[in-house]
Design an enzyme around this catalytic site. Structure first.
Site, PDB file in Angstrom:
ATOM      1  CB  ILE A  13      -1.214   0.299   1.496  1.00  0.00           C
ATOM      2  CG1 ILE A  13      -2.134  -1.034   1.114  1.00  0.00           C
ATOM      3  CG2 ILE A  13      -1.936   0.909   1.290  1.00  0.00           C
ATOM      4  CD1 ILE A  13      -2.584  -1.385   2.681  1.00  0.00           C
ATOM      5  CG  PHE A  74       1.927   3.272   4.042  1.00  0.00           C
ATOM      6  CD1 PHE A  74       0.264   2.913   4.104  1.00  0.00           C
ATOM      7  CD2 PHE A  74       1.715   4.635   4.208  1.00  0.00           C
ATOM      8  CE1 PHE A  74      -0.560   3.668   3.331  1.00  0.00           C
ATOM      9  CE2 PHE A  74       1.506   5.767   3.517  1.00  0.00           C
ATOM     10  CZ  PHE A  74       0.260   5.063   2.906  1.00  0.00           C
ATOM     11  CE1 TYR A 142      -1.725  -5.489  11.414  1.00  0.00           C
ATOM     12  CE2 TYR A 142      -4.314  -6.211  10.701  1.00  0.00           C
ATOM     13  CZ  TYR A 142      -3.015  -5.153  11.291  1.00  0.00           C
ATOM     14  OH  TYR A 142      -3.814  -4.515   9.486  1.00  0.00           O
TER      15      TYR A 142
END
Length: 324
Positions: A13, A74, A142
């Site tokens: 991304i 990111f 996560y």
């Protein structure tokens, strides 16, 4: 906004957002430790700095010298299964190292901080579609690590005046002309389907076909990577700090994605049904009205065919991904 630091810009991304921002005329510096990213995924027009976010002093030095207007973050580990086995790895990087970057942004007067968050912060939601007010109850480290950093940004906004946007992605997919999805190992449905079609895998595994959905397979909200990139640029100019869900609101099942891939490629997908995976909800669909209204964000590639066609073209052009 002119000078942008993109942490994690060598990943899937991050690399496409870097390309998108460069195409709009921004000056981009990519910072990446290359733990999961690829050096060849860094756009040639960007300045590249090889650095680990754990190196606090180096991160501060980079931000001081760069005099950045904005930061896009990111650089996270994102394998749910691994996070259940090695939670400390996820909290160290996705939370502690992210704090290093946020502290450097505060000290150097960064005007906007855009954070790559995730729908995993919601866990298994009780209502659908998922809005920003849906209760956040992560079911793995996560998702928890991403939610923790969302809370850090909230307090940094309150205390330090750091303006931020946390963008909660649903299922990012597709490719640009130059950059695409090349994870090692690959865990996302669409590239796995394309690998199967190209003979890189013997077959695709569908985990459960007995869910309470029209065709029995799980439904997810797939969003084109270029629409995600557009949202990041829009988020630089958000009127206020906050969190935004990014999805199309159009849920597609695993079997529908397989059918679309077969139509795009003209090939049949060899698949096998396996038992359900623990923790997989039947449906995950976003309500992204807040982003559309507050950020003036308008997705342009909402069909599965558009998403898969862009990914297929990239995989055919770069059959070995970023591996030389």
């Amino acid at each position: 906004m002119k000078k942008i630091l993109i942490a994690g810009g060598a990943g899937y991304i991050g690399s496409i957002c870097s390309e998108y921002m460069l195409n709009l005329g921004y000056e981009v510096t990519v910072l990446d430790g290359l733990f999961t990213g690829h050096r060849d995924a860094v756009d040639l027009r960007a300045e590249f700095v090889h650095a680990d976010l754990a190196d606090r002093e180096k991160i501060f030095d980079i931000c001081r010298k760069g005099e950045f207007d904005a930061v896009m973050h990111f650089a996270a580990f994102s394998l749910v299964g691994e996070s259940m086995n090695v939670p400390s790895k996820y909290f160290r990087n996705n939370l502690c190292n992210a704090i290093n970057l946020a502290d450097a942004a505060v000290e150097t007067g960064v005007k906007a901080f855009v954070f790559s968050s995730t729908a995993a912060t919601f866990g298994i939601p009780e209502t659908m579609p998922i809005s920003e007010s849906t209760a956040q109850k992560p079911i793995n480290p996560y998702g928890e690590s991403k939610l923790c950093f969302e809370k850090v940004l909230h307090w940094y906004s309150q205390i330090h005046g750091l303006k931020y946007a946390a963008l909660r992605y649903f299922n990012a997919a597709g490719a640009s002309e130059l950059h695409g999805e090349d994870h090692r190992p690959e865990s996302h449905l669409i590239p796995i389907i394309l690998q199967t079609l190209r003979g890189k895998r013997d077959k695709l595994m569908i985990f459960g076909d007995d869910y309470d959905t029209p065709d029995g397979s799980c439904i997810r909200d797939y969003i084109h990577i270029l629409d995600l990139a557009q949202a990041h640029e829009k988020a630089l100019y958000a009127p206020e700090s906050g969190c935004y869900n990014l999805g199309t609101g159009n849920g597609l099942s695993v079997k529908e994605i397989i059918s679309a891939a077969e139509e795009v490629t003209g090939k049949k997908v060899n698949f096998e049904v396996a038992p359900r995976r623990a923790g997989d909800p039947p449906r995950l669909i976003a309500c992204s009205e807040l982003a559309r209204k507050k950020l003036n964000w308008q997705p342009r590639h909402e069909s599965a065919h558009d998403i898969i066609e862009s990914a297929w073209k990239w995989h055919l052009k770069f059959p070995d991904g970023y591996e030389k």
